[in-house]
Write a protein that holds these residues in place. Structure first.
Motif, short mmCIF file in Angstrom:
data_model
loop_
_atom_site.label_atom_id
_atom_site.label_comp_id
_atom_site.label_asym_id
_atom_site.label_seq_id
_atom_site.Cartn_x
_atom_site.Cartn_y
_atom_site.Cartn_z
N ARG A 153 26.33 32.71 41.48
CA ARG A 153 27.26 32.00 40.60
C ARG A 153 28.18 32.96 39.86
NH1 ARG A 153 26.52 26.59 39.35
NH2 ARG A 153 24.77 25.63 40.39
N SER A 154 27.72 34.17 39.61
CA SER A 154 28.54 35.11 38.86
C SER A 154 29.78 35.55 39.61
CB SER A 154 27.70 36.34 38.49
OG SER A 154 27.23 36.98 39.68
N PRO B 171 34.80 31.83 40.12
CA PRO B 171 35.52 31.68 38.86
C PRO B 171 34.83 30.65 37.98
CG PRO B 171 36.65 30.53 40.61
CD PRO B 171 35.55 31.32 41.27
N GLY B 172 35.07 30.75 36.68
CA GLY B 172 34.48 29.77 35.77
C GLY B 172 35.09 28.40 35.93
N ARG B 173 36.31 28.35 36.46
CA ARG B 173 36.97 27.07 36.67
C ARG B 173 37.97 27.21 37.81
NH1 ARG B 173 41.00 26.84 31.37
NH2 ARG B 173 42.24 28.69 31.91
N SER C 269 35.92 22.15 36.02
CA SER C 269 34.69 22.90 35.87
C SER C 269 33.76 22.57 37.02
CB SER C 269 34.00 22.56 34.54
OG SER C 269 34.84 22.88 33.44
N ASP D 33 27.32 21.30 37.47
CA ASP D 33 26.24 21.96 36.75
C ASP D 33 25.08 20.98 36.64
OD1 ASP D 33 27.00 20.08 34.83
OD2 ASP D 33 28.21 21.52 33.71
#
Length: 649
Positions: free
Chosen positions: A471-472, A475-477, A620, A623
Motif C-alpha cells: 500500500r505504501s 498514491p494516497g488518492r 480515496s 479501506d
C-alpha cells in the motif's frame, strides 16, 4: 359486453436453479439456448403478425412509448392531460415506468411461446418447460457493445420448428414491418415501410447501414463501460440516478437515462431507434430496455434505502398533467396491476421485483433480507464486470471473500452449496446465505450466463498479474477527470451528440464528421435523445428550455495520450493525475464537436446553449470502512480549461 382491461402480470411459471424467479438472460447466452431462442423468434413473429389494431400486437405495445399518441387499452381517454404519449423521459419515474412496460411485452411474448410449444411432438415436456422459463433477454452493451449478429445482420435464422426440423426463417429481430405505416408518422419515417438503423438514404428505399452501426458501437465500448461503472458506484441519490436533467449530486457521473440515451443514438442514428417517437418499433428496443432495468436492479442493491423521490412533472404525459407532483405513489399508466388499479414505483422498484415474474443472474443464490450481504455480492460483481483497469489494481483483492464477509454479520452467515435449490421464499428474495469463503470470479454459467460464485479461497482468474504492490507504493488518492456537458435538449430539433477528443486539440479531429468516431483521439460523447416530431408532442413543446446533462470520463484517455503528446515531459504525469499536471495538458489537447443523428456536423454557434466544462474529483482508495469502491471528495470545476459559456445555467 363488459370490457376486460389488460393487466400487466409479467410472465408466469418457470424456474431457474437457485433463483428467486426465472432469469432474464444476456443475449449472447440466450442465442445459444436453442429451444428458448427458437420459441422466442416464433413468438416475436406471431406478435408482429397480430393486426395493428389489437392492443396485444407488437405495434400497439410499441406505440405506448411514442406515436401515434393515442390511448392504449382505453387508458387516458378520460384524462385532462393533453395527448403526448405515456413515456416519462426526463422524469424521476423514467426507470420505474419502463419496468412494467418491459414486463407487459414479456408476458405477451411468453403467452405466444406457450401456445407454440404445445405444437411440438418430440420432447414436448422440454419445449413446454422452455416456454415456461422464457423471459425477455437483455443486451449488456457495457460489456459487449456490439450485439451478436442475430440482432443486427443475419437476414435469416436457423431454428427448430414444431415439426422437429431445423428450418431457416426470416429474422424478426432485424426490423419490424408496418402494416400499414401509421398516418401520424412524419417524413422520412412515413416513407419507410420497415424500421431502419442508420438509414443509407433519407427517403424511400433506405436500408440499414450495418457497417456504421458496428463501428459506432465499437468506438463507444470503453466510454459505455466507464459510464456504467461510475453510475453504479458513485451515484447515490434517486434524483441523480434516474434522469438526464442536471443535478448530479456532485458525483460527476451520468444518470441512467443519460447512458440509455447514448444507446438509442448509437444504434439508430437517424433511424427509428434514434428518435423517442419511433424507437419502440425497433425490435432491439426491448433488449436495450431490459438492460436498463437490470442496471436499475444492480443500483438498487447498492443503494437499498433509496427510492423514487418527489419531483415536479415539468412536461407531463398523456395521463400526468404538467407541473404536478410525482413520487413513488404516482400511477405508472397505462400498466394495470389489477382491473382497477395501476402499478406504482413503490410496488415496482427495488433489486428484484419477483412479483413481475423475473430476476437477473447476478442475484442467484442471494440472501433475502441481509442488505449487507447483497451489497457485498453485487459490489464484487460490478468490480469484476465494469471496473476500469487502473482501479481494478486496487479493487480486486487477492482474498475478496474476506471483503464480502466484512459486510455479513457473523450470526447471519449460513452455508450453501453452489447448486442448492431452495423453496424458502419471501416477497423479493430467496433466503440463502454465503459460505464463509465465497470468492467472486469471472466464470459464467453456461445455462444462465450468470457469474459463478466459487467456494474456494482462490484469487479470481486473470487477476494475479493485477495485484497491487504494498500500500505504501500507491498514491494516497487518485484524481478523476471528466468533461461535463450541458445543452438545451430541443435546440437542434432532433437527436444529437457532443463528441469529446483528446490529443492535438482541434487539429486532432478529422474534418469529415463521418470519421469522428473512428478517430484515435476520440474519447466519448454525450448524447441527446430528441423527438424530431416535437410539434406533435405536447410534452416536448412544454420542455423547449429543458437542459440535459452528461459526462465523458477522461482518465484512461489522459494516460493513453500523455506519453505521445507530452514529449519530453512525459515522465511528469504522476500516478495520482494531480491538477498541476493534468490541467495544462487538457488546455492544449482537449477538443469537442457536435454532430446530429443524421451525421451532419453542427457549428458550435448553432448550439448556443452548449456548455462544456472540465471537472475533477479526488478519490480515496478502498479501506476497511468502504472496501469495495473509492470514496469521493469535493468536486472541483475548471471552466478556464474550455472557456465554458455558462450564461443561462
Amino acid at each position: 359486453m363488459t370490457k376486460v382491461n389488460i393487466v400487466t402480470t409479467g410472465c408466469v411459471g418457470g424456474e431457474t436453479l437457485d433463483a428467486m424467479a426465472p432469469n432474464r438472460m444476456e443475449i449472447n447466452d440466450f442465442v445459444k439456448n436453442e429451444k428458448m431462442f427458437s420459441l422466442y423468434i416464433q413468438a416475436l413473429q406471431a406478435m408482429m403478425d397480430t393486426p395493428q389494431d389489437d392492443p396485444r400486437s407488437f405495434f400497439q405495445i410499441a406505440s405506448i412509448h411514442g406515436l401515434p399518441y393515442t390511448s392504449w387499452n382505453g387508458v387516458g381517454e378520460d384524462y385532462s392531460a393533453e395527448a403526448s404519449g405515456y413515456c416519462t423521459h426526463g422524469s424521476v419515474l423514467f426507470p420505474t415506468w419502463h419496468r412494467p412496460y418491459v414486463a407487459l411485452y414479456e408476458q405477451i411474448l411468453q403467452k405466444h411461446a406457450i401456445e407454440i410449444a404445445k405444437k411440438y411432438v418430440l420432447e414436448r415436456c422440454c419445449w413446454r418447460k422452455a416456454a415456461d422459463d422464457l423471459r425477455q433477454p437483455f443486451w449488456d452493451w457495457a460489456k459487449n457493445a456490439v450485439p451478436p449478429p442475430q440482432l443486427i445482420s443475419m437476414e435469416r435464422l436457423t431454428i427448430i420448428t414444431p415439426d422437429g426440423r431445423r428450418t431457416r426463417v426470416k429474422n424478426p429481430l432485424l426490423r419490424y414491418r408496418f402494416d400499414p405505416v401509421d398516418q401520424s408518422f412524419a417524413k422520412p419515417f412515413s416513407t419507410w415501410p420497415v424500421t431502419i438503423r442508420y438509414p443509407t438514404r433519407e427517403g424511400a428505399g433506405a436500408e440499414d447501414d450495418v457497417e456504421t452501426l458496428i463501428s459506432t458501437l465499437q468506438a463507444n465500448q470503453a466510454d459505455l463501460k466507464s459510464k456504467i461503472y461510475n453510475l453504479l458506484t458513485r451515484v447515490h441519490t434517486w434524483s441523480a440516478f434516474s434522469c438526464h436533467t442536471p443535478g448530479d449530486d456532485d458525483s460527476a457521473s451520468n444518470s441512467l437515462e443519460a447512458v440509455h440515451d447514448a444507446i438509442h443514438d448509437c444504434v439508430g442514428g437517424a433511424g427509428h431507434m434514434g428518435d423517442p417517437a419511433y424507437a419502440a418499433f425497433d425490435p432491439i428496443f426491448m433488449m436495450h430496455h431490459c438492460q436498463v432495468d437490470r442496471l436499475l436492479s444492480l443500483w438498487s442493491a447498492l443503494n437499498p434505502d433509496e427510492g423514487v423521490s418527489e419531483a415536479s412533472a415539468s412536461g407531463g404525459t398523456f395521463t400526468i398533467p404538467a407541473h404536478t407532483i410525482i413520487d413513488e405513489k404516482t400511477d405508472l399508466t397505462p400498466f394495470r396491476s389489477t382491473q382497477n388499479t395501476f402499478w406504482t414505483s413503490r410496488e415496482t422498484s427495488g433489486p428484484c421485483p419477483t412479483h413481475l415474474g423475473y430476476s437477473y443472474p447476478e442475484f442467484n443464490g442471494l440472501a433475502s433480507k441481509d442488505k449487507a450481504a447483497v451489497y457485498g455480492h453485487i459490489a464484487g460483481l460490478v468490480n469484476v464486470l465494469y471496473a476500469p483497469q487502473r482501479l481494478r489494481n486496487y479493487l480486486l483483492s487477492p482474498t475478496p471473500s474476506r471483503r464480502v464477509q466484512q459486510h455479513i454479520p457473523r450470526k447471519e452467515r449460513q452455508p450453501f452449496t453452489a447448486r442448492q435449490k431452495t423453496r424458502r421464499r419471501t416477497n423479493s428474495w430467496i433466503d440463502i446465505g454465503f459460505e464463509s469463503e465465497t470468492v467472486l470470479n469471472d466464470d459464467t454459467d453456461e445455462t444462465t450466463g450468470a457469474l459463478v460464485l466459487s467456494t474456494s479461497p482462490r484469487v479470481p482468474r486473470n487477476t494475479a498479474s493485477r495485484r497491487p504492490g504494498p500500500r505504501s507504493t500507491r498514491p494516497g488518492r487518485l484524481w478523476d477527470w471528466s468533461v461535463r456537458i450541458r445543452a438545451k435538449k430541443h435546440d437542434l430539433g432532433r437527436s444529437f451528440s457532443v463528441l469529446v477528443f483528446l490529443g492535438a486539440g482541434s487539429s486532432g479531429i478529422p474534418v469529415d464528421p463521418a470519421e469522428w468516431y473512428a478517430a484515435p483521439t476520440y474519447v466519448g460523447a454525450h448524447h441527446a435523445f430528441v423527438n424530431s416530431a416535437s410539434r406533435r408532442c405536447a410534452n416536448c413543446r412544454r420542455q423547449t428550455d429543458v437542459v440535459v446533462e452528461g459526462f465523458v470520463h477522461l482518465n484512461e484517455a489522459i494516460e493513453k495520450h500523455w506519453h505521445t503528446r507530452a514529449g519530453g515531459r512525459a515522465g511528469a504525469l504522476g500516478e495520482a493525475l494531480e491538477p498541476e499536471d493534468v490541467k495544462p495538458f487538457l488546455m492544449r489537447e482537449l477538443g469537442w464537436r457536435v454532430r446530429r443523428s443524421d451525421g451532419r456536423a453542427i457549428s458550435l454557434e448553432d448550439l448556443p446553449s452548449l456548455e462544456v466544462m472540465v471537472v475533477a474529483q479526488p478519490l480515496s482508495f478502498p479501506d476497511a470502512e468502504n472496501p469495495f469502491f473509492v470514496t469521493q471528495g469535493e468536486l472541483m470545476y475548471y471552466p478556464e480549461v474550455t472557456d465554458a459559456a455558462v450564461e443561462g445555467f
